[in-house]
Motif scaffolding. Structure first.
Motif, PDB file in Angstrom:
ATOM      1  N   LEU A  48     -40.340 -44.644   2.341  1.00  0.00           N
ATOM      2  CA  LEU A  48     -41.560 -45.313   2.797  1.00  0.00           C
ATOM      3  C   LEU A  48     -41.163 -46.529   3.617  1.00  0.00           C
ATOM      4  O   LEU A  48     -40.533 -47.461   3.101  1.00  0.00           O
ATOM      5  N   SER A  49     -41.530 -46.514   4.892  1.00  0.00           N
ATOM      6  CA  SER A  49     -41.168 -47.608   5.787  1.00  0.00           C
ATOM      7  C   SER A  49     -42.244 -47.761   6.851  1.00  0.00           C
ATOM      8  O   SER A  49     -42.807 -46.761   7.312  1.00  0.00           O
ATOM      9  N   PRO A  50     -42.546 -48.992   7.257  1.00  0.00           N
ATOM     10  CA  PRO A  50     -43.548 -49.190   8.313  1.00  0.00           C
ATOM     11  C   PRO A  50     -43.006 -48.933   9.712  1.00  0.00           C
ATOM     12  O   PRO A  50     -43.772 -48.976  10.678  1.00  0.00           O
ATOM     13  N   VAL A  51     -41.712 -48.701   9.840  1.00  0.00           N
ATOM     14  CA  VAL A  51     -41.072 -48.557  11.148  1.00  0.00           C
ATOM     15  C   VAL A  51     -40.822 -47.085  11.420  1.00  0.00           C
ATOM     16  O   VAL A  51     -40.508 -46.297  10.510  1.00  0.00           O
ATOM     17  N   GLU A  52     -40.966 -46.717  12.661  1.00  0.00           N
ATOM     18  CA  GLU A  52     -40.725 -45.342  13.073  1.00  0.00           C
ATOM     19  C   GLU A  52     -39.239 -45.016  12.964  1.00  0.00           C
ATOM     20  O   GLU A  52     -38.378 -45.871  13.195  1.00  0.00           O
ATOM     21  N   LEU A  53     -38.935 -43.772  12.625  1.00  0.00           N
ATOM     22  CA  LEU A  53     -37.546 -43.343  12.524  1.00  0.00           C
ATOM     23  C   LEU A  53     -36.873 -43.348  13.891  1.00  0.00           C
ATOM     24  O   LEU A  53     -37.486 -42.963  14.890  1.00  0.00           O
ATOM     25  N   ASP A  54     -35.611 -43.772  13.919  1.00  0.00           N
ATOM     26  CA  ASP A  54     -34.867 -43.678  15.164  1.00  0.00           C
ATOM     27  C   ASP A  54     -34.284 -42.273  15.302  1.00  0.00           C
ATOM     28  O   ASP A  54     -34.361 -41.443  14.397  1.00  0.00           O
ATOM     29  N   ASN A  55     -33.698 -42.009  16.449  1.00  0.00           N
ATOM     30  CA  ASN A  55     -33.193 -40.660  16.727  1.00  0.00           C
ATOM     31  C   ASN A  55     -32.062 -40.278  15.780  1.00  0.00           C
ATOM     32  O   ASN A  55     -31.959 -39.118  15.358  1.00  0.00           O
ATOM     33  N   THR A  56     -31.221 -41.234  15.441  1.00  0.00           N
ATOM     34  CA  THR A  56     -30.105 -40.939  14.540  1.00  0.00           C
ATOM     35  C   THR A  56     -30.606 -40.503  13.173  1.00  0.00           C
ATOM     36  O   THR A  56     -30.131 -39.524  12.591  1.00  0.00           O
ATOM     37  N   MET A  57     -31.603 -41.217  12.681  1.00  0.00           N
ATOM     38  CA  MET A  57     -32.141 -40.873  11.362  1.00  0.00           C
ATOM     39  C   MET A  57     -32.900 -39.555  11.398  1.00  0.00           C
ATOM     40  O   MET A  57     -32.874 -38.789  10.421  1.00  0.00           O
ATOM     41  N   ARG A  58     -33.552 -39.257  12.497  1.00  0.00           N
ATOM     42  CA  ARG A  58     -34.247 -37.971  12.610  1.00  0.00           C
ATOM     43  C   ARG A  58     -33.259 -36.812  12.533  1.00  0.00           C
ATOM     44  O   ARG A  58     -33.515 -35.806  11.855  1.00  0.00           O
ATOM     45  N   LEU A  59     -32.146 -36.962  13.221  1.00  0.00           N
ATOM     46  CA  LEU A  59     -31.146 -35.898  13.196  1.00  0.00           C
ATOM     47  C   LEU A  59     -30.549 -35.741  11.803  1.00  0.00           C
ATOM     48  O   LEU A  59     -30.285 -34.623  11.346  1.00  0.00           O
ATOM     49  N   LEU A  60     -30.336 -36.858  11.113  1.00  0.00           N
ATOM     50  CA  LEU A  60     -29.771 -36.773   9.768  1.00  0.00           C
ATOM     51  C   LEU A  60     -30.722 -36.068   8.810  1.00  0.00           C
ATOM     52  O   LEU A  60     -30.293 -35.270   7.971  1.00  0.00           O
ATOM     53  N   LEU A  61     -32.003 -36.356   8.921  1.00  0.00           N
ATOM     54  CA  LEU A  61     -32.972 -35.736   8.016  1.00  0.00           C
ATOM     55  C   LEU A  61     -33.226 -34.273   8.348  1.00  0.00           C
ATOM     56  O   LEU A  61     -33.893 -33.579   7.580  1.00  0.00           O
ATOM     57  N   GLN A  62     -32.741 -33.811   9.479  1.00  0.00           N
ATOM     58  CA  GLN A  62     -32.873 -32.396   9.813  1.00  0.00           C
ATOM     59  C   GLN A  62     -31.714 -31.557   9.289  1.00  0.00           C
ATOM     60  O   GLN A  62     -31.758 -30.328   9.367  1.00  0.00           O
ATOM     61  N   ILE A  63     -30.688 -32.214   8.752  1.00  0.00           N
ATOM     62  CA  ILE A  63     -29.587 -31.486   8.131  1.00  0.00           C
ATOM     63  C   ILE A  63     -30.125 -30.759   6.901  1.00  0.00           C
ATOM     64  O   ILE A  63     -30.888 -31.338   6.116  1.00  0.00           O
ATOM     65  N   PRO A  64     -29.782 -29.501   6.709  1.00  0.00           N
ATOM     66  CA  PRO A  64     -30.389 -28.733   5.597  1.00  0.00           C
ATOM     67  C   PRO A  64     -30.251 -29.385   4.234  1.00  0.00           C
ATOM     68  O   PRO A  64     -31.172 -29.317   3.426  1.00  0.00           O
ATOM     69  N   ILE A  65     -29.118 -30.042   3.973  1.00  0.00           N
ATOM     70  CA  ILE A  65     -28.940 -30.631   2.642  1.00  0.00           C
ATOM     71  C   ILE A  65     -29.936 -31.747   2.369  1.00  0.00           C
ATOM     72  O   ILE A  65     -30.296 -32.019   1.224  1.00  0.00           O
TER      73      ILE A  65
END
Length: 1157
Positions: free
Chosen positions: A334-351
């Motif tokens: 939970l964060s008020p800030v939009e995800l950056d591109n690096t974090m988006r890519l990390l959260l797309q990792i299947p694990i």
């Protein structure tokens, strides 16, 4: 009024009732149909149902319609040719009586509600309300049906009832809003927009189908007409732009209608799709919501943070999911800030994509807390950002989030990370709180006296596998990597196989024998009593009970351990011993193993010999050392590995030497008593202390004579050290010797600080005397050298003073540290400290400050860097303004590198913002060994190691530290709720009653007779009741051609360049020293930058690990134990002014040091 009496006041009073709503008939209707949310929602649901039923009845009428009977009700159908259009088919339909009755009933209800709503909502011009599209459609589909009641021929009149779908669409939009308001159904804008778009597309397709089907009724002939299915097929094919052409419209009205609907679709659908795409992007930015059904069936934790940084979240996820019991948990960010591109890519990792859910929102909004299902969460972690300029503002945001979560879910466990210690009291109600500055400064302070403490604690609070470095060819990497897997675990003694056998025995006895038998280090205990606290090494007087909770270091917890007991077969035992005798990696010579066995056997029967004379006890405790020097090999091997049990129970009863001492009869054994030194040994070596190791007693003896025997045996060895303490104090402060005292600091640095018992001055110094390089009326010193301190100083360089810096001073002035070991502290600050901070440190002895910067050579010389043991460089807050995050450490890195070039022999401990920048510490451009370690780090990172940089030399040696290393302390508290308290006790931030403290001792040439870590364990436990927990080892390289000692270039040209550069730097320093009036002889110009040693930490090493010269042992000393600082001979550990003994040679370790990766 007076004549009538007091009753007149009663009759004059009038009761007035106030109503929130008017009691008129219109107001009551408005309250029910409009104002009341729940009742108005029910009415809308009912209207939506009527619209859906009317559209369904229209479809039924179309399916049942007969194109051959087209006429008004009761009229004779006309016959039309197959070549002309039948325009009457557009006006009349075939409607059964039952269907007409249902449609009329619905029309009456709809008309009644329409008129009623016009009456209730009438304000101003009624024509404006009548001309709205909604009212026109309602009148168009209701009034014609009412007319058919009075004129039966019109019962077959075509009425476009299918247009009621648009009324249903409008009702659906209003109903979604009412659901949010009345039933608190939290629907996001994206979900509402999707529902509305789907409803509009459905209405558009349904209108087109019904319109085309009806207009095609005018087509000539029966075969040219479309049924409902064909019309549906045609519309879908047309709107999808496929256009097969197998079905086509035949009359111009239907062609015109199709063209109009296509244009409408091309206009309406893209607009809706654009809005949908916009809401979809916003939805991706805001993240998803954690569903209520998932919250009911799955477990999850919520992580609140100002900004989601990739490093911060990955550290949390790696540590959180390192525990097997947490694999099924979900993590909601939970964060008020939009995800950056690096974090988006990390959260797309299947694990992570299957277990991590991101929600954009604020913890201060109840709607967002409801979206993450905070009420159903297992815990909430509130994290502070790492790279912030204003740390107070970051703490304020953390405090508000903590309050909001506590208000929303009072029973939820909260884990809070805060930056400044002065803000901790705002969140004291949280279940677990970690203050970064508090732990950071305490860790740096302990690192100054006990080298490698930062690495020791970091490895201890990280979940590592213990397999790191196992594939390396370097012995130090294998030992270091294996020991890094040790963590803190707990278990109840009654349920433990490790410690269950030590019930009703002393804590010291349990600790030693548990380490010898199982390889675990018992370091603390907690009684099963109300308000009991964790006690680190409570001492020998603590008797272990079945209800006690034991805290120990081990590679894994006991529940995951396999117990392999020794084989009792004599043949196998002898074969096992022969194999052990060939092993030399961690095993000691065969004689030492036998000594271990005998020591263990003696301690078992302590209580059976309480009447033994003190002299016999000393003989029983003694260990034969003569054969060790003579090379005798008549010892019997018995391996003492952490995974094996030592089998000596049967031998103890048959030990003739032991029987002779206990019974007082001479031994009949032909062999020498291994426990008794040879006669006249002390006379043969005059002036040498008698080597001995006492057995570890099961229970502290109640006999005063026995207690006096044991304590005096060690206390008499440190009398000279006590005399040295008094002498050193006189040297420090001859005038104010009586001003030294122990107590609690008189001034608290911040609200909520817990006072610690420390060394203090009875009369705090004047504030003017605290400034190191500024003379005043009480002092005329201009630099650190003028003070002529007996011990070398500690310099801590900070940008500005903060209350957290107080936690750096307190551990260095702890009450248990001997006075002669206290090191002066010089705070080099760039901004002048405020009066509050100076008043808080004025009561501590040997604490000074000066205005200066580590970037200035003059300031470093005035601060006494040439007389300093350690220089601590604290991270700068202003460096967080760097445009590139990883450049935040640029200032510290370059400044420390300059110090390293100018003063190569100085020990520099640096705090960095990013752990990845530690590779620049003491950077050498052509360092082959460092380059190989960099490749090792890459391999460890590819394997998913939590600490991929653990083999970097600055980290292994404890010369670099980042506050992010402490983040896992908060994460581990979710599984181990004692970790924060345990670490605070270990670092000296808290003082529990009866709890010990972490300190150190150094192995010298006089201590090498002990030989192994296990023997040292027994030596400490049996004398000063201290418990060793680790080793800080520095391995020197004697071979000048070794890979470690060679810088990189061995050619003459490179060596010449380095010599010229070193000479130029030395000349620069000497010129500055001459300018400042400092003697040039203090500067060591022969110091080299070439790496000649490496240092690393071993946590809970094996029992047979060999001790080496200059090993620093981490020990936990009991509170209120003997006054002896160690069981070793008295020596000055800290002062470098002690004259060196000529001819003292260092004993080389066995074998050459291997530096291959």
């Amino acid at each position: 009024m007076d004549i009538l009496g007091p009753e007149a006041w009663y009759h004059d009073r009038v009761r007035v009732e106030f109503y929130i709503n008017e009691r008129s008939f219109k107001e009551r209707l408005q309250l029910y149909f409009i104002k009341n949310q729940r009742s108005s929602l029910r009415i809308r649901v009912f209207n939506f149902f009527l619209m859906a039923v009317s559209c369904t009845l229209y479809c039924v009428r179309v399916i049942l319609d007969d194109h051959r009977h087209i006429a008004c009700h009761g009229c004779t159908p006309k016959n039309f040719s197959n070549t002309t259009e039948n325009w009457w088919g557009l006006l009349w339909v075939n409607r059964p009586v039952w269907l007409w009755a249902l449609q009329v009933s619905i029309a009456i209800i709809m008309l009644f509600q329409t008129v009623l709503m016009l009456y209730l909502q009438h304000k101003g011009n009624i024509c404006q309300q009548l001309m709205s599209i909604t009212r026109i459609l309602e009148f168009l589909n209701t009034i014609p049906f009412i007319i058919t009641l009075f004129w039966p021929p019109l019962r077959n009149l075509f009425i476009p009832v299918f247009l009621n779908c648009w009324l249903a669409h409008a009702i659906l939009k209003n109903m979604l809003n009412d659901l949010n308001r009345a039933l608190q159904k939290i629907q996001t804008a994206f979900s509402q927009q999707v529902i509305i778009l789907c409803s509009m597309l459905l209405c558009l397709i349904f209108t087109s189908i019904c319109g085309v089907e009806h207009l095609e009724r005018a087509a000539p002939g029966v075969d040219g007409k479309m049924n409902f299915f064909q019309a549906s097929y045609f519309v879908i094919v047309t709107f999808s732009t496929v256009g097969y052409g197998d079905i086509q419209v035949n009359v111009w009205p239907s062609q015109l209608f199709v063209a109009i609907m296509i244009i409408a679709a091309l206009v309406v659908i893209p607009i809706q799709l654009e809005q949908l795409a916009f809401y979809l992007l916003e939805r991706q930015k805001q993240g998803a919501s954690y569903s209520k059904h998932r919250a009911a069936s799955e477990k999850h934790v919520v992580v609140c943070a100002t900004c989601i940084q990739a490093d911060l979240i990955m550290d949390f996820l790696n540590e959180f999911y390192a525990h097997p019991h947490l694999q099924d948990y979900f993590v909601v960010l939970l964060s008020p800030v939009e995800l950056d591109n690096t974090m988006r890519l990390l959260l797309q990792i299947p694990i992570w994509s299957q277990r991590v859910i991101y929600v954009q929102g604020s913890a201060l909004r109840d709607q967002d807390l409801q979206r993450v299902r905070m009420d159903d969460a297992e815990a909430c972690f509130i994290l502070s950002p790492r790279n912030v300029m204003d740390r107070h503002e970051a703490d304020q945001q953390t405090i508000l989030r903590t309050w909001a979560v506590k208000d929303f879910s009072p029973n939820l466990p909260i884990f809070v990370q805060i930056l400044k210690p002065e803000n901790m009291f705002h969140v004291k109600f949280a279940d677990h709180v970690v203050c970064e500055d508090e732990f950071k400064y305490a860790l740096l302070a302990n690192n100054c006296l006990t080298p490698g403490t930062s690495t020791f604690v970091t490895l201890l609070i990280h979940t590592l596998r213990g397999h790191e470095g196992s594939d390396s060819d370097s012995q130090w990497m294998r030992m270091y990597g294996r020991s890094s897997g040790n963590e803190v675990y707990h278990i109840t003694l009654g349920d433990s196989k490790f410690f269950g056998e030590f019930e009703n025995k002393s804590f010291i006895y349990a600790s030693f024998h548990a380490h010898k038998k199982y390889g675990v280090a018992l370091v603390g205990v907690k009684k099963d009593e109300e308000d009991s606290e964790i006690q680190l090494n409570p001492g020998p007087k603590h008797i272990m009970q079945a209800s006690d909770t034991c805290y120990y270091f081990n590679i894994t917890k006991e529940e995951n351990s396999a117990f392999i007991f020794a084989d009792s077969d004599p043949e196998k035992e002898r074969e096992h011993k022969r194999k052990d005798s060939k092993s030399s990696l961690h095993n000691e010579p065969s004689s030492s193993s036998k000594i271990h066995s005998i020591i263990a056997s003696v301690g078992q029967d302590r209580q059976t010999s309480t009447n033994t004379k003190a002299g016999d006890i000393r003989k029983l405790h003694a260990i034969q050392e003569e054969d060790e020097s003579s090379g005798s090999s008549n010892w019997i091997l018995s391996k003492s590995d952490s995974s094996m049990a030592i089998e000596l129970q049967e031998r103890r009863a048959n030990d003739p030497a032991r029987e002779a001492l206990v019974t007082g009869k001479p031994s009949t054994s032909s062999g020498r008593n291994l426990l008794i030194p040879p006669a006249g040994e002390e006379e043969r070596v005059p002036g040498r202390r008698r080597p001995s190791i006492l057995p570890v007693l099961e229970i502290m003896s109640s006999d005063p004579e026995d207690e006096e025997t044991g304590i005096t045996f060690t206390a008499e060895k440190v009398e000279t050290e006590v005399d040295g303490d008094i002498e050193d104090i006189k040297v420090w402060d001859a005038k104010n010797e009586s001003d030294w005292m122990k107590g609690y600091p008189p001034v608290a640095p911040y609200i909520g600080y817990t006072p610690m018992f420390s060394h203090l001055l009875a009369n705090p110094r004047k504030l003017c005397c605290l400034e190191l390089d500024q003379p005043c009326s009480h002092s005329n010193h201009h630099c650190a050298r003028d003070y002529n301190w007996p011990n070398n100083s500690i310099i801590v360089a900070v940008e500005s003073t903060a209350p957290g810096l107080y936690n750096f001073i307190v551990p260095l002035r702890a009450h248990w540290r001997p006075k002669h070991t206290l090191k002066p502290i010089v705070i080099m600050v760039e901004k002048r400290p405020d009066t509050v901070f100076l008043e808080s440190i004025a009561a501590f002895p040997l604490v000074y400050y000066m205005i200066g910067s580590i970037e200035s050579l003059d300031d470093l010389l005035r601060a006494g860097i040439l007389q300093a043991d350690t220089v601590v460089v604290v991270d700068r807050e202003s460096s967080k303004l760097a445009e590139e995050d990883y450049m935040a450490d640029a200032c510290q890195v370059v400044a420390v590198q300059t110090m390293f070039k100018l003063f190569p022999s100085s020990t520099i401990i640096t705090e960095l913002t990013h752990p990845s920048n530690m590779r620049f510490m003491q950077f050498r451009a052509k360092d082959y060994y460092a380059l190989k370690l960099a490749q090792k780090q890459k391999r460890e990172k590819e394997r998913g190691a939590n600490l991929s940089y653990m083999f970097r030399l600055p980290f292994a040696a404890g010369n670099v530290f980042t506050a992010s290393m402490l983040d896992t302390l908060l994460y581990q508290s979710f599984v181990k709720d004692y970790m924060i308290i345990f670490t605070r006790l270990l670092l000296g931030l808290d003082q529990a009653h009866g709890s010990g403290y972490l300190c150190e001792m150094k192995i010298t040439t006089d201590d090498l007779w002990i030989r192994t870590y296990g023997r040292l364990y027994q030596k400490l436990c049996s004398t000063t009741f201290e418990i060793p927990v680790g080793i800080y080892r520095t391995q020197m390289q004697s071979d000048s051609k070794s890979e470690l000692s060679v810088t990189i270039d061995d050619d003459d040209q490179s060596s010449t360049c380095l010599s010229e550069e070193r000479a130029a730097l030395a000349e620069l320093v000497r010129s500055k020293m001459k300018k400042l009036g400092l003697p040039e002889s203090d500067y060591d110009a022969e110091a080299t930058e070439k790496r000649s040693a490496l240092s690393y930490v071993l946590i809970n090493p094996g029992f047979d690990t060999k001790l080496e010269l200059d090993d620093v042992i981490f020990i936990i000393r009991p509170a209120g134990g003997p006054n002896a600082s160690s069981p070793m001979p008295p020596r000055r550990k800290y002062s470098t002014r002690r004259p060196k003994t000529e001819g003292e040679k260092r004993e080389e370790p066995q074998g050459s040091m291997d530096t291959r990766l």
